[in-house]
Design an enzyme around this catalytic site. Structure first.
Site, PDB file in Angstrom:
ATOM      1  N   TRP A  14       0.824  -1.218   0.000  1.00  0.00           N
ATOM      2  CA  TRP A  14       0.000   0.000   0.000  1.00  0.00           C
ATOM      3  C   TRP A  14       0.854   1.261   0.000  1.00  0.00           C
ATOM      4  CZ3 TRP A  14      -4.654  -1.027   3.875  1.00  0.00           C
ATOM      5  CH2 TRP A  14      -5.491  -1.979   3.287  1.00  0.00           C
ATOM      6  N   LYS A  15       2.165   1.105   0.149  1.00  0.00           N
ATOM      7  CA  LYS A  15       3.088   2.262   0.152  1.00  0.00           C
ATOM      8  C   LYS A  15       2.576   3.326   1.136  1.00  0.00           C
ATOM      9  CE  LYS A  15       4.591   0.946  -4.408  1.00  0.00           C
ATOM     10  NZ  LYS A  15       5.111   1.335  -5.712  1.00  0.00           N
ATOM     11  N   HIS A 105      12.832  -2.541  -0.986  1.00  0.00           N
ATOM     12  CA  HIS A 105      12.040  -1.970  -2.084  1.00  0.00           C
ATOM     13  C   HIS A 105      12.835  -0.864  -2.770  1.00  0.00           C
ATOM     14  CE1 HIS A 105       8.869  -0.037  -4.333  1.00  0.00           C
ATOM     15  NE2 HIS A 105       8.176  -1.148  -4.175  1.00  0.00           N
ATOM     16  N   GLY A 250       1.242  -2.826  -6.329  1.00  0.00           N
ATOM     17  CA  GLY A 250       1.269  -1.497  -5.720  1.00  0.00           C
ATOM     18  C   GLY A 250      -0.067  -0.802  -5.891  1.00  0.00           C
ATOM     19  N   GLY A 251      -0.129   0.121  -6.838  1.00  0.00           N
ATOM     20  CA  GLY A 251      -1.326   0.960  -7.011  1.00  0.00           C
ATOM     21  C   GLY A 251      -2.636   0.183  -7.061  1.00  0.00           C
TER      22      GLY A 251
HETATM   23  P1  13P Z   1       2.889  -0.436  -8.847  1.00  0.00           P
HETATM   24  O1  13P Z   1       2.074  -1.700  -8.940  1.00  0.00           O
HETATM   25  O2  13P Z   1       2.097   0.739  -8.391  1.00  0.00           O
HETATM   26  O3  13P Z   1       3.663  -0.200 -10.103  1.00  0.00           O
HETATM   27  O4  13P Z   1       3.958  -0.675  -7.688  1.00  0.00           O
HETATM   28  C1  13P Z   1       4.689  -1.841  -7.701  1.00  0.00           C
HETATM   29  C2  13P Z   1       5.475  -1.927  -6.467  1.00  0.00           C
HETATM   30  O5  13P Z   1       6.375  -1.164  -6.230  1.00  0.00           O
HETATM   31  C3  13P Z   1       5.084  -2.975  -5.499  1.00  0.00           C
HETATM   32  O6  13P Z   1       6.022  -3.066  -4.467  1.00  0.00           O
END
Ligand code: 13P
Length: 279
Positions: A14-15, A105, A250-251
Protein backbone atom coordinates in the site's frame (compact mmCIF):
# COMPACT_ATOMS: atom_id res chain seq x y z
CA UNK A 1 3.21 -38.77 -7.24
CA UNK A 2 3.36 -35.67 -5.02
CA UNK A 3 5.82 -33.18 -6.49
CA UNK A 4 7.15 -30.08 -4.80
CA UNK A 5 4.80 -27.16 -5.32
CA UNK A 6 5.51 -23.50 -4.71
CA UNK A 7 2.72 -21.45 -3.17
CA UNK A 8 0.99 -18.75 -5.18
CA UNK A 9 1.23 -15.40 -3.39
CA UNK A 10 -0.48 -12.06 -3.95
CA UNK A 11 1.04 -9.35 -1.75
CA UNK A 12 -0.31 -5.81 -1.59
CA UNK A 13 2.12 -2.96 -1.03
CA UNK A 14 0.00 0.00 0.00
CA UNK A 15 3.09 2.26 0.15
CA UNK A 16 2.29 5.66 1.77
CA UNK A 17 -1.47 5.37 1.39
CA UNK A 18 -4.32 4.94 3.92
CA UNK A 19 -4.64 6.17 7.51
CA UNK A 20 -5.48 4.33 10.73
CA UNK A 21 -9.03 5.64 10.28
CA UNK A 22 -9.65 4.03 6.89
CA UNK A 23 -7.14 1.19 6.49
CA UNK A 24 -9.14 -1.38 8.47
CA UNK A 25 -12.23 -0.99 6.34
CA UNK A 26 -10.25 -1.22 3.11
CA UNK A 27 -8.42 -4.30 4.36
CA UNK A 28 -11.67 -5.97 5.32
CA UNK A 29 -13.30 -5.18 1.97
CA UNK A 30 -10.32 -6.55 0.04
CA UNK A 31 -10.07 -9.63 2.23
CA UNK A 32 -13.76 -10.44 1.95
CA UNK A 33 -13.61 -10.12 -1.84
CA UNK A 34 -10.51 -12.30 -2.31
CA UNK A 35 -11.61 -15.48 -0.56
CA UNK A 36 -9.98 -17.90 -2.98
CA UNK A 37 -8.48 -21.21 -1.91
CA UNK A 38 -4.81 -21.82 -2.54
CA UNK A 39 -3.60 -18.23 -2.67
CA UNK A 40 -1.46 -16.72 0.08
CA UNK A 41 -2.74 -13.16 0.60
CA UNK A 42 -0.58 -10.55 2.31
CA UNK A 43 -1.54 -6.91 2.93
CA UNK A 44 1.31 -4.48 3.68
CA UNK A 45 -0.07 -1.16 4.96
CA UNK A 46 1.97 1.71 6.47
CA UNK A 47 3.34 1.04 9.97
CA UNK A 48 0.72 3.20 11.68
CA UNK A 49 -2.07 1.18 10.04
CA UNK A 50 -0.77 -2.28 10.97
CA UNK A 51 -2.91 -2.62 14.11
CA UNK A 52 -6.09 -1.49 12.35
CA UNK A 53 -5.47 -3.91 9.48
CA UNK A 54 -4.62 -6.78 11.83
CA UNK A 55 -7.85 -6.20 13.77
CA UNK A 56 -9.94 -5.96 10.60
CA UNK A 57 -8.50 -9.23 9.30
CA UNK A 58 -9.63 -11.06 12.43
CA UNK A 59 -13.22 -10.89 11.13
CA UNK A 60 -14.68 -14.36 10.44
CA UNK A 61 -15.71 -13.57 6.86
CA UNK A 62 -12.23 -13.07 5.41
CA UNK A 63 -10.93 -16.65 5.47
CA UNK A 64 -10.85 -18.52 2.18
CA UNK A 65 -12.69 -21.86 1.85
CA UNK A 66 -9.36 -23.62 2.53
CA UNK A 67 -9.22 -21.83 5.87
CA UNK A 68 -6.42 -19.44 4.94
CA UNK A 69 -6.75 -15.98 6.40
CA UNK A 70 -4.97 -12.86 5.20
CA UNK A 71 -1.50 -12.11 6.54
CA UNK A 72 -0.25 -8.66 7.51
CA UNK A 73 3.14 -7.40 6.37
CA UNK A 74 5.21 -4.31 7.11
CA UNK A 75 6.87 -2.35 4.32
CA UNK A 76 10.31 -2.10 5.89
CA UNK A 77 12.20 -2.96 9.06
CA UNK A 78 15.36 -1.68 10.76
CA UNK A 79 18.40 -3.93 10.83
CA UNK A 80 18.99 -3.55 14.58
CA UNK A 81 16.63 -4.87 17.25
CA UNK A 82 16.71 -1.61 19.30
CA UNK A 83 18.82 1.49 19.73
CA UNK A 84 19.22 5.19 19.02
CA UNK A 85 17.58 5.19 15.58
CA UNK A 86 15.04 7.99 15.58
CA UNK A 87 11.96 7.23 13.56
CA UNK A 88 12.81 3.62 12.86
CA UNK A 89 10.88 0.42 13.60
CA UNK A 90 12.64 -2.82 14.51
CA UNK A 91 11.64 -6.41 13.84
CA UNK A 92 10.86 -7.25 17.50
CA UNK A 93 8.49 -4.25 17.59
CA UNK A 94 6.39 -5.85 14.87
CA UNK A 95 5.53 -8.87 17.03
CA UNK A 96 1.77 -9.26 17.10
CA UNK A 97 1.33 -6.73 14.30
CA UNK A 98 2.88 -8.33 11.21
CA UNK A 99 4.17 -11.72 10.14
CA UNK A 100 5.65 -10.64 6.79
CA UNK A 101 7.88 -7.74 5.79
CA UNK A 102 9.03 -6.19 2.52
CA UNK A 103 12.75 -5.40 2.43
CA UNK A 104 14.86 -3.61 -0.15
CA UNK A 105 12.04 -1.97 -2.08
CA UNK A 106 13.47 0.24 -4.83
CA UNK A 107 11.70 3.27 -3.35
CA UNK A 108 13.71 2.77 -0.16
CA UNK A 109 16.90 2.14 -2.08
CA UNK A 110 16.18 5.46 -3.87
CA UNK A 111 14.81 7.57 -0.99
CA UNK A 112 16.66 6.16 2.01
CA UNK A 113 19.88 5.16 0.25
CA UNK A 114 19.52 1.50 1.22
CA UNK A 115 22.37 -0.65 -0.04
CA UNK A 116 22.41 -4.38 -0.71
CA UNK A 117 24.59 -4.82 2.37
CA UNK A 118 22.10 -2.98 4.60
CA UNK A 119 19.19 -4.87 3.05
CA UNK A 120 21.00 -8.12 3.84
CA UNK A 121 21.15 -7.10 7.49
CA UNK A 122 17.43 -6.34 7.44
CA UNK A 123 16.76 -9.83 6.07
CA UNK A 124 18.66 -11.37 8.96
CA UNK A 125 16.83 -9.16 11.46
CA UNK A 126 13.49 -10.18 9.95
CA UNK A 127 14.35 -13.88 10.07
CA UNK A 128 15.59 -13.64 13.66
CA UNK A 129 12.20 -12.25 14.67
CA UNK A 130 10.19 -14.77 12.69
CA UNK A 131 9.08 -12.39 9.95
CA UNK A 132 8.71 -13.79 6.42
CA UNK A 133 10.65 -11.51 4.11
CA UNK A 134 9.81 -10.35 0.60
CA UNK A 135 13.12 -9.19 -0.86
CA UNK A 136 12.77 -6.76 -3.77
CA UNK A 137 15.28 -6.66 -6.60
CA UNK A 138 15.17 -5.07 -10.03
CA UNK A 139 17.10 -3.05 -12.54
CA UNK A 140 16.80 0.61 -13.59
CA UNK A 141 15.74 1.54 -17.11
CA UNK A 142 19.24 2.49 -18.25
CA UNK A 143 20.56 -0.81 -16.92
CA UNK A 144 18.02 -2.74 -18.97
CA UNK A 145 18.64 -0.65 -22.05
CA UNK A 146 22.37 -1.14 -21.57
CA UNK A 147 21.93 -4.92 -21.50
CA UNK A 148 22.93 -5.13 -17.82
CA UNK A 149 19.61 -6.14 -16.24
CA UNK A 150 20.63 -9.73 -15.51
CA UNK A 151 23.99 -8.72 -14.09
CA UNK A 152 22.37 -6.12 -11.79
CA UNK A 153 19.69 -8.47 -10.46
CA UNK A 154 22.14 -11.30 -9.92
CA UNK A 155 24.42 -8.97 -7.96
CA UNK A 156 21.53 -7.70 -5.83
CA UNK A 157 20.48 -11.25 -4.94
CA UNK A 158 24.06 -12.29 -4.15
CA UNK A 159 24.87 -9.23 -2.05
CA UNK A 160 21.58 -9.08 -0.16
CA UNK A 161 21.94 -12.76 0.77
CA UNK A 162 25.70 -12.80 1.32
CA UNK A 163 25.34 -13.11 5.09
CA UNK A 164 22.34 -15.43 5.10
CA UNK A 165 22.41 -19.11 6.01
CA UNK A 166 20.40 -20.68 3.15
CA UNK A 167 19.21 -23.42 5.49
CA UNK A 168 17.38 -20.78 7.55
CA UNK A 169 15.44 -19.40 4.61
CA UNK A 170 13.52 -22.43 3.37
CA UNK A 171 9.88 -23.10 4.05
CA UNK A 172 8.07 -23.77 7.28
CA UNK A 173 4.53 -25.13 7.38
CA UNK A 174 4.41 -24.68 3.61
CA UNK A 175 5.18 -20.97 3.90
CA UNK A 176 8.50 -19.51 2.73
CA UNK A 177 10.81 -17.50 4.99
CA UNK A 178 12.14 -15.81 1.87
CA UNK A 179 10.21 -14.66 -1.19
CA UNK A 180 11.86 -12.63 -3.92
CA UNK A 181 9.97 -9.94 -5.83
CA UNK A 182 11.42 -9.03 -9.20
CA UNK A 183 10.39 -5.42 -9.65
CA UNK A 184 12.03 -3.66 -12.60
CA UNK A 185 12.27 -0.05 -11.43
CA UNK A 186 11.09 1.32 -14.78
CA UNK A 187 7.82 -0.64 -14.43
CA UNK A 188 6.90 0.66 -10.96
CA UNK A 189 4.04 3.14 -11.01
CA UNK A 190 4.51 3.80 -14.71
CA UNK A 191 1.78 1.68 -16.25
CA UNK A 192 4.52 -0.11 -18.17
CA UNK A 193 5.13 -3.76 -17.35
CA UNK A 194 7.89 -6.17 -18.17
CA UNK A 195 6.99 -8.90 -20.63
CA UNK A 196 6.00 -12.16 -19.00
CA UNK A 197 8.82 -13.99 -20.74
CA UNK A 198 11.40 -11.44 -19.54
CA UNK A 199 10.12 -11.68 -15.97
CA UNK A 200 10.27 -15.49 -16.18
CA UNK A 201 13.85 -15.35 -17.47
CA UNK A 202 14.71 -13.16 -14.49
CA UNK A 203 13.00 -15.59 -12.11
CA UNK A 204 15.11 -18.42 -13.57
CA UNK A 205 18.25 -16.35 -13.09
CA UNK A 206 17.25 -15.53 -9.49
CA UNK A 207 16.78 -19.24 -8.71
CA UNK A 208 20.04 -20.16 -10.40
CA UNK A 209 21.75 -17.56 -8.21
CA UNK A 210 20.07 -18.95 -5.09
CA UNK A 211 21.28 -22.40 -6.13
CA UNK A 212 24.83 -21.11 -6.48
CA UNK A 213 24.53 -19.59 -2.99
CA UNK A 214 23.69 -23.02 -1.60
CA UNK A 215 19.93 -22.75 -1.18
CA UNK A 216 18.23 -26.14 -0.81
CA UNK A 217 16.75 -27.70 -3.97
CA UNK A 218 18.78 -25.19 -6.03
CA UNK A 219 16.42 -22.39 -5.02
CA UNK A 220 13.38 -24.17 -6.46
CA UNK A 221 11.45 -23.77 -3.20
CA UNK A 222 11.76 -19.97 -3.12
CA UNK A 223 8.76 -18.14 -4.60
CA UNK A 224 9.54 -15.40 -7.11
CA UNK A 225 6.88 -12.72 -7.60
CA UNK A 226 6.63 -10.10 -10.30
CA UNK A 227 5.98 -6.45 -9.36
CA UNK A 228 5.59 -3.33 -11.43
CA UNK A 229 2.23 -1.94 -12.63
CA UNK A 230 0.44 -5.26 -12.08
CA UNK A 231 -3.30 -4.99 -12.71
CA UNK A 232 -6.17 -7.38 -13.35
CA UNK A 233 -5.34 -6.94 -17.03
CA UNK A 234 -1.66 -7.88 -16.80
CA UNK A 235 -1.57 -10.50 -14.04
CA UNK A 236 -2.45 -13.31 -16.45
CA UNK A 237 0.67 -12.75 -18.55
CA UNK A 238 2.88 -13.26 -15.50
CA UNK A 239 1.02 -16.18 -13.97
CA UNK A 240 1.12 -17.98 -17.32
CA UNK A 241 4.84 -18.37 -16.61
CA UNK A 242 5.57 -21.41 -14.40
CA UNK A 243 8.61 -19.59 -12.97
CA UNK A 244 6.46 -16.76 -11.57
CA UNK A 245 4.59 -17.48 -8.35
CA UNK A 246 2.45 -14.39 -7.95
CA UNK A 247 2.68 -10.64 -7.68
CA UNK A 248 3.66 -7.77 -5.43
CA UNK A 249 0.98 -5.25 -6.34
CA UNK A 250 1.27 -1.50 -5.72
CA UNK A 251 -1.33 0.96 -7.01
CA UNK A 252 -3.90 -1.66 -7.97
CA UNK A 253 -3.75 -3.20 -4.48
CA UNK A 254 -5.73 -0.26 -3.06
CA UNK A 255 -8.67 -1.08 -5.34
CA UNK A 256 -10.96 -3.91 -4.17
CA UNK A 257 -12.21 -4.67 -7.70
CA UNK A 258 -8.64 -5.03 -8.96
CA UNK A 259 -7.57 -7.18 -6.03
CA UNK A 260 -10.62 -9.42 -6.43
CA UNK A 261 -9.74 -10.04 -10.08
CA UNK A 262 -6.00 -10.47 -9.44
CA UNK A 263 -6.54 -13.01 -6.65
CA UNK A 264 -9.18 -14.83 -8.70
CA UNK A 265 -6.63 -15.22 -11.52
CA UNK A 266 -4.00 -16.36 -9.02
CA UNK A 267 -6.41 -19.01 -7.74
CA UNK A 268 -6.59 -20.54 -11.24
CA UNK A 269 -2.82 -20.99 -11.20
CA UNK A 270 -2.92 -22.39 -7.67
CA UNK A 271 -5.56 -24.93 -8.67
CA UNK A 272 -3.65 -25.95 -11.80
CA UNK A 273 -0.45 -26.39 -9.78
CA UNK A 274 -2.20 -28.47 -7.13
CA UNK A 275 -3.60 -30.70 -9.88
CA UNK A 276 -0.17 -31.18 -11.44
CA UNK A 277 1.46 -31.84 -8.07
CA UNK A 278 -1.03 -34.59 -7.27
CA UNK A 279 -1.24 -36.02 -10.78
P1 13P B 1 2.89 -0.44 -8.85
O1 13P B 1 2.07 -1.70 -8.94
O2 13P B 1 2.10 0.74 -8.39
O3 13P B 1 3.66 -0.20 -10.10
O4 13P B 1 3.96 -0.67 -7.69
C1 13P B 1 4.69 -1.84 -7.70
C2 13P B 1 5.47 -1.93 -6.47
O5 13P B 1 6.38 -1.16 -6.23
C3 13P B 1 5.08 -2.97 -5.50
O6 13P B 1 6.02 -3.07 -4.47
Amino acid sequence: MIRRMRQVIVAANWKMHTTPADAGELAHTIAARTRESGVIRVLCPPFVCLAAVRDALEAPDVAAPDGQGVAVGAQDVHHEPAGAYTGSISAPMLAGLATWVIVGHSERRRDAGETDELIGRKLLAARASGLRAILCVGEQLEEREGGRAAEVVERQVRECLAGADPGQFGTDGGLPWLTIAYEPVWAIGTGRTARGADAAAMADLIRATLGALGFPARGEEIPVLYGGSVTSGSIGEFLAEPAIDGALVGGASLKPDEMAAIVARAALTATARAGRAAG
